[in-house]
Design an enzyme around this catalytic site. Structure first.
Site, short mmCIF file in Angstrom:
data_model
loop_
_atom_site.label_atom_id
_atom_site.label_comp_id
_atom_site.label_asym_id
_atom_site.label_seq_id
_atom_site.Cartn_x
_atom_site.Cartn_y
_atom_site.Cartn_z
N LYS A 23 0.86 -1.18 0.00
CA LYS A 23 0.00 0.00 0.00
C LYS A 23 0.90 1.23 0.00
CE LYS A 23 -3.76 -2.09 2.56
NZ LYS A 23 -3.77 -2.62 3.91
N ARG A 77 6.09 1.17 7.09
CA ARG A 77 5.47 0.51 8.24
C ARG A 77 6.24 -0.79 8.46
NH1 ARG A 77 0.35 -3.24 8.55
NH2 ARG A 77 0.59 -3.77 10.74
N HIS A 104 -0.42 -2.83 16.56
CA HIS A 104 -1.29 -1.67 16.28
C HIS A 104 -0.75 -0.42 16.98
CE1 HIS A 104 -5.08 -4.38 15.58
NE2 HIS A 104 -4.44 -4.14 14.44
N GLY A 124 -10.82 -3.44 14.12
CA GLY A 124 -10.92 -3.76 12.70
C GLY A 124 -11.08 -5.26 12.58
N GLY A 134 -8.48 -7.32 12.50
CA GLY A 134 -7.63 -7.52 13.68
C GLY A 134 -8.02 -6.44 14.68
N ARG A 177 -9.82 -14.49 14.81
CA ARG A 177 -8.93 -14.97 15.88
C ARG A 177 -9.70 -15.02 17.20
NH1 ARG A 177 -4.58 -10.46 14.39
NH2 ARG A 177 -3.54 -11.45 12.62
N ASP A 182 -17.59 -10.63 7.83
CA ASP A 182 -17.74 -9.18 7.89
C ASP A 182 -18.73 -8.80 8.99
OD1 ASP A 182 -18.69 -6.47 7.18
OD2 ASP A 182 -17.49 -6.79 5.37
N MET A 183 -18.33 -7.87 9.84
CA MET A 183 -19.20 -7.47 10.96
C MET A 183 -20.54 -6.94 10.47
SD MET A 183 -19.50 -7.40 14.17
CE MET A 183 -18.38 -7.03 15.49
N ARG A 184 -20.54 -6.29 9.30
CA ARG A 184 -21.83 -5.78 8.77
C ARG A 184 -22.80 -6.93 8.53
NH1 ARG A 184 -18.54 -1.95 4.80
NH2 ARG A 184 -17.29 -3.82 4.97
N GLY A 214 -12.26 -0.05 11.30
CA GLY A 214 -13.52 -0.35 10.60
C GLY A 214 -14.75 -0.47 11.47
N ASN A 247 -17.35 2.73 12.37
CA ASN A 247 -18.58 2.64 11.58
C ASN A 247 -19.78 2.03 12.28
OD1 ASN A 247 -17.49 3.70 9.09
ND2 ASN A 247 -16.24 1.85 9.06
N GLU A 287 -2.92 5.27 10.19
CA GLU A 287 -1.54 4.87 10.48
C GLU A 287 -0.58 5.51 9.49
OE1 GLU A 287 -3.58 1.31 10.61
OE2 GLU A 287 -2.30 0.40 12.14
P1 ADP Z 1 -8.53 -4.53 8.81
O1 ADP Z 1 -7.67 -3.52 8.12
O2 ADP Z 1 -8.00 -5.03 10.11
O3 ADP Z 1 -9.10 -5.61 7.96
P2 ADP Z 1 -10.60 -2.49 9.02
O4 ADP Z 1 -10.18 -1.46 9.99
O5 ADP Z 1 -10.69 -2.13 7.59
O6 ADP Z 1 -9.80 -3.80 9.29
O7 ADP Z 1 -12.03 -3.03 9.50
C1 ADP Z 1 -12.67 -4.09 8.86
C2 ADP Z 1 -13.94 -4.43 9.64
O8 ADP Z 1 -14.77 -3.26 9.76
C3 ADP Z 1 -14.79 -5.48 8.95
O9 ADP Z 1 -15.13 -6.51 9.86
C4 ADP Z 1 -16.03 -4.73 8.55
O10 ADP Z 1 -17.15 -5.51 8.60
C5 ADP Z 1 -16.10 -3.66 9.63
N1 ADP Z 1 -17.01 -2.58 9.22
C6 ADP Z 1 -16.89 -1.69 8.23
N2 ADP Z 1 -17.98 -0.92 8.15
C7 ADP Z 1 -18.82 -1.33 9.13
C8 ADP Z 1 -20.13 -0.93 9.58
N3 ADP Z 1 -20.80 0.05 8.99
N4 ADP Z 1 -20.66 -1.59 10.63
C9 ADP Z 1 -20.00 -2.59 11.22
N5 ADP Z 1 -18.80 -3.01 10.86
C10 ADP Z 1 -18.21 -2.39 9.82
#
Ligand code: ADP
Length: 409
Positions: free
Chosen positions: A20, A96, A185, A212, A214, A243, A285-287, A333, A337, A386
């Site tokens: 990245k 990084r 982190h 996130g 992680g 994990r 995915d948490m969503r 994430g 969010n 970061e």
């Molecule tokens: P990483 O870089 O560690 O993969 P991120 O900081 O990008 O993580 O976060 C990814 C997580 O954030 C995913 O589990 C995703 O589902 C969650 N996420 C993103 N948007 C939302 C939201 N609106 N509600 C709940 N979880 C969310």
């Protein structure tokens, strides 16, 4: 001597199959992102560079990229074509780095001695360590005289006291094998410490929740990490997307013995098949987990309850460690969010005098502060950045170097 105040800094985050990048312009401590993107699928079919500068100029270009040298060359070619007159315009490159072991408690300029120490830490992070080093080596090859800075994920946590970082194992494991809590982190938690200080007007007692895929929590006192949930590896601590977080250390031994599994198989299970993925019955995915829970899926409802329980328990422990709390911060994430997770956690922490402002918490994106004016503890939502932290640290070292050169002259 007048100190030059316009700099361009390239920040690189090298993974095993991706790099990245973000190019910053720094004008007297104002950091502006000029462009950013990703080189993906290094060494695989379909390797490509994806630029996500802004909607008008986004593009994807497929091109063979066999290793990190190729990847960084593709990035530099793009930058030289679109954003830089020549490579001299770059003041420095900030990398990084995953692990600084006990060598580094802050970002450093790369030289021979630093490089040797970085090589020495690679065995501590066998999965990701080699990729970080490949990124560094590629830049050294392509731009041999360019100033490079390493920012370590573990460095911020070097301020932990021995009582927080030493495991209760026979001493030889720390002495001879460097087994201890390092925490990760750190760049994100350090960034949170700085931004929170700007908001509070003082450093204070801060609990930073980086949620996130992680995830880790950090107890910060007076701008310094006092304790953090990740340990010798990033598997430890709170439950994460795939994990398990902390558990009885006998469990992996038992599984290996009774299920005839190898260490690699158990490692895979703990990194890829556990956590919310396991409890929610297969959601990554948490969503999706939240949506399914709202549609009545019992496993997903339970996964969310367990996740929140885990967070509340850890935050409570860190309030005890800090002897109080001034600010609770959500980042990354999920933290940035998910108003639902924030609300569920804060409700259970109302005993601390936290009163969430629901209207603010429900805004998307959330404002920086989501508590009412009379809340005893501020709850903040701070977007993780970061790359900006790495650019800031790199810039500080550029300025420090210039000052040293000026004195020498
Ligand atoms: P990483 O870089 O560690 O993969 P991120 O900081 O990008 O993580 O976060 C990814 C997580 O954030 C995913 O589990 C995703 O589902 C969650 N996420 C993103 N948007 C939302 C939201 N609106 N509600 C709940 N979880 C969310």
């Amino acid at each position: 001597m007048k100190v030059k105040n316009m700099d361009k800094i390239l920040v690189l985050n090298s993974g095993s199959t991706s790099v990245k990048f973000q190019l910053f312009n720094v004008d007297d401590n104002n950091f502006e992102v000029i462009t950013k993107g990703l080189v993906d699928r290094i060494g695989l079919d379909g390797s490509k560079i994806i630029v996500k500068a802004d909607n008008a100029h986004d593009f994807t270009m497929e091109t063979p990229i066999k290793d990190h040298k190729d990847a960084i060359k593709v990035v530099l070619d793009y930058l030289l074509k679109k954003h830089l007159k020549n490579a001299d315009e770059l003041s420095a490159i900030g990398h990084r780095m995953g692990h600084g072991g006990e060598y580094f408690d802050k970002s450093v300029v790369i030289d021979k001695d630093v490089m040797e120490k970085i090589y020495d830490t690679v065995p501590l992070i066998p999965l990701h360590g080699p990729a970080f080093v490949h990124g560094l080596e590629a830049v050294t090859f392509l731009l041999p005289n360019k100033m490079q800075v390493a920012t370590f994920d573990s460095a911020f946590h070097q301020s932990m006291k021995k009582s927080a970082y030493l495991y209760a194992l026979p001493k030889e494991y720390y002495k001879n094998h460097r087994i201890r809590r390092y925490g990760f982190h750190g760049t994100s938690h350090n960034y949170i410490a700085h931004i929170t200080e700007d908001i509070l007007g003082y450093k204070g007692k801060v609990i930073s929740c980086h949620l996130g895929g992680g995830a880790s929590i950090c107890a910060i006192n007076n701008g310094k990490s006092v304790d953090t949930t990740m340990g010798y590896t990033p598997i430890a601590g709170i439950m994460m997307s795939t994990r398990p977080g902390d558990m009885d250390p006998f469990i992996p031994l038992h599984i290996m013995k009774t299920q005839n599994k190898t260490a690699d198989e158990v490692n895979h299970m703990f990194n890829k098949q556990s956590g919310m993925f396991a409890l929610s019955n297969g959601h990554l995915d948490m969503r999706d987990i939240i949506d399914s829970a709202q549609n009545g899926d019992k496993d997903c409802q339970f996964a969310i309850d367990a996740y929140v329980y885990n967070l509340v328990k850890t935050i409570g422990a860190y309030v005890a460690v800090l002897g109080g709390i001034d600010a609770l911060v959500f980042t990354a994430g999920i933290g940035e969010n998910s108003n639902l997770i924030r609300k569920k956690v804060c409700e259970r922490l109302s005993y601390l005098g936290i009163t969430l402002d629901d209207a603010k918490n429900n805004l998307f994106p959330a404002p920086l502060e989501i508590t009412t004016d009379n809340s005893k503890v501020k709850v903040l939502v701070i977007p993780a950045n970061e790359e900006l932290m790495i650019a800031r640290e790199t810039y500080e070292l550029i300025v420090e170097n210039r000052q040293k050169e000026a004195i020498a002259i």
